[in-house]
Design a protein around this motif. Structure first.
Motif, PDB file in Angstrom:
ATOM      1  N   UNK A 130       0.816  -1.219   0.000  1.00 39.19           N
ATOM      2  CA  UNK A 130       0.000   0.000   0.000  1.00 39.19           C
ATOM      3  C   UNK A 130       0.848   1.268   0.000  1.00 39.19           C
ATOM      4  N   UNK A 131       1.909   1.284   0.806  1.00 38.14           N
ATOM      5  CA  UNK A 131       2.655   2.529   1.020  1.00 38.14           C
ATOM      6  C   UNK A 131       3.180   3.167  -0.268  1.00 38.14           C
ATOM      7  N   UNK A 132       3.952   2.455  -1.103  1.00 36.08           N
ATOM      8  CA  UNK A 132       4.473   3.131  -2.309  1.00 36.08           C
ATOM      9  C   UNK A 132       3.374   3.561  -3.268  1.00 36.08           C
ATOM     10  N   UNK A 133       2.322   2.752  -3.381  1.00 41.70           N
ATOM     11  CA  UNK A 133       1.222   3.117  -4.265  1.00 41.70           C
ATOM     12  C   UNK A 133       0.458   4.328  -3.734  1.00 41.70           C
ATOM     13  N   UNK A 134       0.320   4.392  -2.424  1.00 48.22           N
ATOM     14  CA  UNK A 134      -0.360   5.534  -1.818  1.00 48.22           C
ATOM     15  C   UNK A 134       0.456   6.818  -2.018  1.00 48.22           C
ATOM     16  N   UNK A 135       1.771   6.705  -1.813  1.00 50.47           N
ATOM     17  CA  UNK A 135       2.634   7.864  -2.049  1.00 50.47           C
ATOM     18  C   UNK A 135       2.469   8.389  -3.476  1.00 50.47           C
ATOM     19  N   UNK A 136       2.493   7.491  -4.445  1.00 49.41           N
ATOM     20  CA  UNK A 136       2.440   7.913  -5.848  1.00 49.41           C
ATOM     21  C   UNK A 136       1.080   8.492  -6.220  1.00 49.41           C
ATOM     22  N   UNK A 137       0.019   7.921  -5.687  1.00 48.53           N
ATOM     23  CA  UNK A 137      -1.309   8.488  -5.935  1.00 48.53           C
ATOM     24  C   UNK A 137      -1.422   9.871  -5.298  1.00 48.53           C
TER      25      UNK A 137
ATOM     26  N   UNK B 198      -3.384  14.337  -0.815  1.00 47.36           N
ATOM     27  CA  UNK B 198      -1.919  14.287  -0.787  1.00 47.36           C
ATOM     28  C   UNK B 198      -1.410  14.350   0.655  1.00 47.36           C
ATOM     29  N   UNK B 199      -1.969  15.276   1.454  1.00 47.74           N
ATOM     30  CA  UNK B 199      -1.535  15.417   2.841  1.00 47.74           C
ATOM     31  C   UNK B 199      -1.791  14.141   3.634  1.00 47.74           C
ATOM     32  N   UNK B 200      -2.944  13.526   3.389  1.00 46.72           N
ATOM     33  CA  UNK B 200      -3.275  12.279   4.084  1.00 46.72           C
ATOM     34  C   UNK B 200      -2.300  11.166   3.720  1.00 46.72           C
ATOM     35  N   UNK B 201      -1.933  11.086   2.454  1.00 44.32           N
ATOM     36  CA  UNK B 201      -0.985  10.030   2.055  1.00 44.32           C
ATOM     37  C   UNK B 201       0.372  10.236   2.728  1.00 44.32           C
ATOM     38  N   UNK B 202       0.786  11.497   2.887  1.00 44.19           N
ATOM     39  CA  UNK B 202       2.055  11.769   3.557  1.00 44.19           C
ATOM     40  C   UNK B 202       2.004  11.385   5.031  1.00 44.19           C
ATOM     41  N   UNK B 203       0.816  11.473   5.612  1.00 41.40           N
ATOM     42  CA  UNK B 203       0.658  11.100   7.020  1.00 41.40           C
ATOM     43  C   UNK B 203       0.517   9.599   7.190  1.00 41.40           C
ATOM     44  N   UNK B 204      -0.268   8.968   6.318  1.00 41.35           N
ATOM     45  CA  UNK B 204      -0.613   7.553   6.486  1.00 41.35           C
ATOM     46  C   UNK B 204       0.478   6.617   5.974  1.00 41.35           C
TER      47      UNK B 204
ATOM     48  N   UNK C   6       9.073   3.355  -1.685  1.00 42.77           N
ATOM     49  CA  UNK C   6       8.384   4.642  -1.724  1.00 42.77           C
ATOM     50  C   UNK C   6       7.831   5.049  -3.083  1.00 42.77           C
ATOM     51  N   UNK C   7       8.332   4.442  -4.172  1.00 36.37           N
ATOM     52  CA  UNK C   7       8.008   4.972  -5.488  1.00 36.37           C
ATOM     53  C   UNK C   7       8.897   6.165  -5.785  1.00 36.37           C
ATOM     54  N   UNK C   8       8.963   6.623  -7.025  1.00 35.20           N
ATOM     55  CA  UNK C   8       9.948   7.655  -7.403  1.00 35.20           C
ATOM     56  C   UNK C   8       9.727   9.026  -6.776  1.00 35.20           C
ATOM     57  N   UNK C   9       8.470   9.424  -6.565  1.00 33.69           N
ATOM     58  CA  UNK C   9       8.207  10.787  -6.087  1.00 33.69           C
ATOM     59  C   UNK C   9       8.632  10.970  -4.634  1.00 33.69           C
ATOM     60  N   UNK C  10       8.199  10.071  -3.778  1.00 39.16           N
ATOM     61  CA  UNK C  10       8.607  10.150  -2.378  1.00 39.16           C
ATOM     62  C   UNK C  10      10.095   9.844  -2.236  1.00 39.16           C
ATOM     63  N   UNK C  11      10.635   9.021  -3.112  1.00 40.19           N
ATOM     64  CA  UNK C  11      12.062   8.717  -3.123  1.00 40.19           C
ATOM     65  C   UNK C  11      12.865  10.005  -3.267  1.00 40.19           C
TER      66      UNK C  11
ATOM     67  N   UNK D  43      11.737  13.174  -2.774  1.00 42.46           N
ATOM     68  CA  UNK D  43      11.435  14.116  -1.695  1.00 42.46           C
ATOM     69  C   UNK D  43      12.156  13.719  -0.407  1.00 42.46           C
ATOM     70  N   UNK D  44      12.094  12.435  -0.051  1.00 42.20           N
ATOM     71  CA  UNK D  44      12.739  12.009   1.196  1.00 42.20           C
ATOM     72  C   UNK D  44      14.260  12.126   1.092  1.00 42.20           C
ATOM     73  N   UNK D  45      14.786  11.778  -0.062  1.00 41.43           N
ATOM     74  CA  UNK D  45      16.222  11.925  -0.280  1.00 41.43           C
ATOM     75  C   UNK D  45      16.643  13.375  -0.088  1.00 41.43           C
ATOM     76  N   UNK D  46      15.862  14.295  -0.642  1.00 40.21           N
ATOM     77  CA  UNK D  46      16.175  15.717  -0.509  1.00 40.21           C
ATOM     78  C   UNK D  46      16.080  16.170   0.952  1.00 40.21           C
TER      79      UNK D  46
END
Length: 612
Positions: free
Chosen positions: A42-49, A158-164, A201-206, A208-211
């Motif tokens: 769920x986590x990587x898919x949720x991040x990307x959505x 988006x905010x919810x996905x970052x929290x959940x 995490x998928x590419x987007x959160x990858x 952001x978190x790296x940064x």
């Protein structure tokens, strides 16, 4: 707006979000991320959505749909290009790039011709799918004027996905053990393995978190320093042995080879190197694990400092102001040596101008400053044949010179100018019975071998050979061969237990030939040379190869390790020829601690204390 229109608007917005998720899914599927973390998790898919929702919300802000579509296309195109680049990097290195690795883009331009060879049916399929998803998203972008009404919902999602999403990973173990890496929560916090992290995490959160981790300060430095101190205190102190001071007072020429793999170095292909290896001290089980994506500088840094670079980034730019009082250049300079370094490339590549100064070298000398063109500078023989460069090597005695060869650099195909040149110089390597790339690799290695022949001749002519030590090691296995099966076939034929086994030996006139079969790694080179030259062996992550208390091992960035009797990959035993379960568990735990201490040294600029 009635309920029907609202539902239609929501459906269109959702349709525009999906392509960003499909981009992520395509990238993770094509690169085998499922081997690290399930695609359906769920986590990587949720991040990307969530990021898809954020991007769509931005594109719905302009009043004109055309402007929104253009903005959508631009945002999607950036991520599509990013995905294609990461897919290509994965095809070459079996890993992804962190943001800091993109600082090596200038050096990476030399890979352009090589990457063209990767464009096959799989590559085209991935690219076509990414384009298709983008076209779908542009088409599905809502067209009705009240479309801004859905923006708050998208941003809230988006905010919810970052929290959940981060809370869906496995909990971080209270007690960190050898298998802590298996905890998705632990790896998400540590973020040290690019392949595992993108799978999580998928590419987007990858990105952001790296940064974020690059900006946020590290943990308490005092606590980390205490951890480092404890590690060194628990390790047996180095004591003099039968090899201590054997080479005291002699000149040193330390040479890092470029892609002269163990199956390349032999009497037929590289006669001069093979003779030196045979007549010298040969470290037959020497391994060069690759922590950072800049493979050449990865080994360069480890050999010079006795510390591995970060596995999740580079050190060439971030640590040029750090203190390395025990780096090789500084060790030799402290006892009166003139220390200089030499290579083909300009000082800006891998930030060598600054980094080599931090290592203690007085000046970095680029062959390009003296050569007529790139081709001449790329021929390793030029480092010795150029009077200005050679004179700088021997101007003051005793000297400790560091040479980094270049001729063996990838690619090895028909479109590579240096390969064509090498095969013209040595037409005997044109053998139609084997892959063209092997011919190119061997011909390029012969250029490097002749550099050594020229070096020996000039040193002898100047009366310096009898008092000069030549230490040689390779930067990495020949990963530039595009056919992995061919690489593995040749490596196995040479007797290597792993691809990472590479040549390493020390030669000097009058040396009693010996073969050291202890399992050694790149960071062991510094303490071994320090002991041989009669210097105090500093506390680094490496050990003296001749220390009787050191049994020998290699620690890999994925938590794996290798000893004389067993090999573990990702914390799991691959083969075992005698270690007990207790010993395996102890080694697993040690490998994890080794990496944590190694990174803590970099985090805290640990050795700066020695200069205060």
């Amino acid at each position: 707006m009635d309920k029907k229109q609202l539902l239609r608007l929501g459906g269109s917005a959702a349709g525009a979000v999906l392509p960003f998720w499909l981009l992520d899914l395509t990238l993770r599927t094509a690169t085998g991320c499922a081997a690290w973390y399930p695609l359906y998790a769920v986590a990587p898919n949720l991040f990307s959505l969530g990021f898809g929702a954020l991007f769509v919300a931005l594109c719905l802000l302009p009043q004109r749909r055309t402007v929104g579509r253009i903005l959508y296309g631009l945002i999607y195109a950036v991520w599509a290009v990013y995905a294609v680049v990461q897919y290509g990097i994965w095809r070459i290195f079996d890993r992804f790039l962190f943001l800091s690795d993109f600082l090596f883009a200038g050096e990476g331009l030399g890979f352009a011709g090589y990457i063209r060879q990767l464009i096959d049916a799989r590559f085209v399929l991935v690219a076509v799918l990414l384009v298709l998803w983008g076209v779908l998203g542009v088409w599905r972008l809502p067209e009705s004027l009240p479309r801004r009404r859905v923006c708050p919902v998208l941003v809230l999602f988006f905010a919810l996905t970052q929290f959940v999403a981060p809370r869906l990973y496995a909990p971080v173990p209270e007690t960190l053990d050898w298998d802590s890496w298996q905890s998705s929560g632990y790896e998400y916090e540590r973020f040290s393995s690019s392949t595992y992290d993108l799978a999580l995490t998928g590419p987007y959160q990858f990105v952001v978190r790296d940064a974020c981790l690059s900006i946020v300060p590290d943990a308490d430095a005092a606590e980390q320093r205490a951890q480092i101190d404890a590690f060194f205190d628990e390790r047996p102190a180095h004591e003099n042995n039968q090899m201590t001071g054997l080479l005291s007072g002699k000149n040193l020429i330390l040479v890092q080879l470029e892609s002269v793999d163990d199956f390349v170095l032999n009497d037929k292909n590289t006669p001069t190197l093979a003779r030196l290896q045979r007549e010298g001290i040969n470290f037959a089980e020497f391994y060069t694990p690759q922590y950072a994506n800049g493979y050449t500088f990865n080994t360069e840094f480890a050999a010079q400092t006795g510390i591995y670079p970060y596995a999740n980034g580079n050190v060439a730019y971030s640590l040029s102001r750090s203190a390395f009082p025990y780096a090789l250049g500084n060790l030799f300079e402290d006892v009166g040596y003139a220390a200089n370094s030499f290579h083909k490339s300009e000082a800006k590549f891998y930030n060598r101008g600054a980094m080599h100064q931090a290592f203690g070298y007085e000046q970095y000398h680029s062959a390009l400053a003296y050569a007529q063109d790139e081709l001449q500078a790329g021929d390793d023989r030029f480092l010795i044949d150029c009077d200005e460069l050679y004179s700088a090597m021997i101007a003051q005695q005793p000297f400790a010179d560091f040479l980094i060869t270049y001729s063996g650099h990838l690619g090895y195909d028909e479109i590579d100018a240096l390969t064509t040149y090498a095969l013209e110089q040595f037409p005997e390597y044109k053998d139609d019975s084997r892959p063209y790339e092997i011919n190119g690799l061997l011909a390029k290695a012969r250029l490097t071998d002749e550099m050594f022949a020229h070096l020996l001749a000039r040193l002898e002519e100047d009366g310096l050979l009898e008092n000069t030590v030549i230490c040689v090691y390779d930067d990495h296995y020949a990963y530039g061969l595009t056919d992995r099966a061919v690489l593995e076939e040749y490596s196995e034929a040479a007797g290597g237990r792993l691809l990472e086994r590479t040549p390493c030996f020390i030669w000097y006139e009058g040396c009693t030939p010996q073969t050291v079969t202890k399992t050694l790694q790149t960071v062991d080179l510094l303490p071994t040379l320090a002991n041989l030259f009669g210097m105090k062996v500093p506390d680094t992550m490496g050990r003296d190869a001749f220390d009787p208390d050191y049994e020998g091992y290699v620690i890999f960035p994925n938590g794996g390790w290798l000893t004389d009797t067993a090999y573990a990959e990702n914390g799991q035993i691959v083969w075992n020829n005698g270690m007990t379960d207790a010993e395996v568990s102890e080694m697993n735990a040690y490998a994890r601690r080794f990496q944590e201490v190694n990174d803590a040294i970099l985090d805290t600029d640990y050795y700066a204390q020695a200069t205060e």
